[in-house]
Design a protein around this motif. Sequence first.
Motif, short mmCIF file in Angstrom:
data_model
loop_
_atom_site.label_atom_id
_atom_site.label_comp_id
_atom_site.label_asym_id
_atom_site.label_seq_id
_atom_site.Cartn_x
_atom_site.Cartn_y
_atom_site.Cartn_z
N GLN A 175 -57.88 -50.75 -37.86
CA GLN A 175 -59.19 -51.39 -37.94
C GLN A 175 -60.22 -50.62 -37.10
O GLN A 175 -61.37 -50.43 -37.51
N ARG A 176 -59.80 -50.17 -35.93
CA ARG A 176 -60.71 -49.39 -35.08
C ARG A 176 -61.11 -48.09 -35.76
O ARG A 176 -62.26 -47.64 -35.66
N ALA A 177 -60.17 -47.47 -36.46
CA ALA A 177 -60.47 -46.21 -37.16
C ALA A 177 -61.47 -46.44 -38.29
O ALA A 177 -62.37 -45.62 -38.50
N VAL A 178 -61.32 -47.55 -39.01
CA VAL A 178 -62.26 -47.86 -40.09
C VAL A 178 -63.66 -48.11 -39.53
O VAL A 178 -64.67 -47.65 -40.08
N VAL A 204 -62.55 -41.43 -36.66
CA VAL A 204 -61.44 -40.76 -35.98
C VAL A 204 -61.87 -39.36 -35.57
O VAL A 204 -62.72 -38.74 -36.22
N LYS A 205 -61.28 -38.89 -34.49
CA LYS A 205 -61.47 -37.52 -34.04
C LYS A 205 -60.18 -36.75 -34.33
O LYS A 205 -59.10 -37.17 -33.92
N LEU A 206 -60.32 -35.62 -35.02
CA LEU A 206 -59.18 -34.90 -35.54
C LEU A 206 -59.05 -33.54 -34.85
O LEU A 206 -60.03 -32.80 -34.73
N GLY A 207 -57.85 -33.22 -34.39
CA GLY A 207 -57.61 -31.97 -33.70
C GLY A 207 -57.20 -30.87 -34.65
O GLY A 207 -56.29 -31.05 -35.46
N VAL A 208 -57.88 -29.72 -34.56
CA VAL A 208 -57.55 -28.57 -35.39
C VAL A 208 -57.44 -27.32 -34.52
O VAL A 208 -58.12 -27.19 -33.51
N ALA A 209 -56.59 -26.42 -34.94
CA ALA A 209 -56.44 -25.13 -34.25
C ALA A 209 -57.04 -24.04 -35.12
O ALA A 209 -57.12 -24.18 -36.35
N PRO A 210 -57.47 -22.93 -34.51
CA PRO A 210 -57.94 -21.79 -35.31
C PRO A 210 -56.75 -21.07 -35.93
O PRO A 210 -56.24 -20.10 -35.39
N ILE A 218 -61.86 -44.57 -44.35
CA ILE A 218 -62.34 -43.98 -43.11
C ILE A 218 -63.23 -42.80 -43.47
O ILE A 218 -62.77 -41.80 -44.03
N THR A 219 -64.51 -42.92 -43.17
CA THR A 219 -65.49 -41.92 -43.60
C THR A 219 -66.13 -41.16 -42.43
O THR A 219 -66.73 -40.12 -42.65
N CYS A 231 -49.47 -47.96 -34.51
CA CYS A 231 -48.56 -48.40 -35.58
C CYS A 231 -49.30 -48.73 -36.86
O CYS A 231 -48.93 -48.27 -37.94
N SER A 232 -50.36 -49.54 -36.78
CA SER A 232 -51.05 -49.97 -38.01
C SER A 232 -51.77 -48.80 -38.67
O SER A 232 -51.81 -48.69 -39.89
N PHE A 233 -52.32 -47.89 -37.87
CA PHE A 233 -52.97 -46.71 -38.43
C PHE A 233 -51.94 -45.83 -39.14
O PHE A 233 -52.16 -45.35 -40.26
#
Length: 293
Positions: free
Chosen positions: A47-50, A54-60, A91-92, A252-254
């Motif tokens: 629910q918090r993510a919706v 969300v912040k997403l981690g990416v590597a080069p 989630i947009t 868990c819910s996410f």
Amino acid sequence: MPTKTRILNSLCAALGLVASAGFQARAAEPYYELPADYAACSDDSYQRAVEHGVKLGVAPAMPWTGVDPTSGKAIGIDVELNAEVLKRMGITKLTYEAGAFNSLIPSLLSKRIDMVVTDVHVTPDRAKTIAFSGPVWWYGPALVVQQGNPKGVKTFEDLSKVRVGVLLGTGPDEYLKKVGVSATRFQNYAEEFAAIQQDKVDAVVEYDLLAADFKKANPDAKVESIASFKMPEDLLKNGYGYARFGLRKDDCSFRTAYNQALAEVRASGAMSDLLKANGLSDRNLFVFPLELK
């Protein structure tokens, strides 16, 4: 979503890395990378993510993930596949944080990011600290040799007879240690591919996507990939299982919602479309090749 990355369109023919060629990966018995997870969730992470994004981690680490130097936007196959799943979840609002690959799991655990989007493979050590998404997609091994394959390398068994190079700490490195093949270990991909061109090693064990990306960037490099070989069954357990995304065990819910959406994206054909838009094929949906009768 970021602009589609185009990584293998003109390259597959030159390298012989057609996704359907050569990989006989299905084990004699079904192999499950993770135990079943039937957690009863009481948290509000989904629910918090919706509501907040969300912040997403990416590597080069192109072609998997990276940051476009012009737009500053996250790009890559994993970025596109993950964004499709999150869209299905409603989630947009997506933001990205770039960092070295070995910093992503610590950032996840410290809640600096909410997911590791540069795909990760299941290992015993990682399974102790993070949760994994369901299988997202698959890419296989490549045996990279000098042009013309002067040493006649045709199978993984042949590696014991030649000088082998590998990137330190990777799945291929762990596999070579397990089977007792002596290898020269390199700190980065540039050193690894330079060594085979300079005749310091006879073969390099790599991921097919990375080998393809190198050849695309260096079309005159005097190297080639073995197009067809039988993949050892135990290789799946040593760095060549499914590509997945990293999640927190507490969310868990996410995690439950994500895996449901992921299954729907794969079943709908959307995942297939995204892979094909990046020069891949339905071969990359499964570890084992489908047999249509």
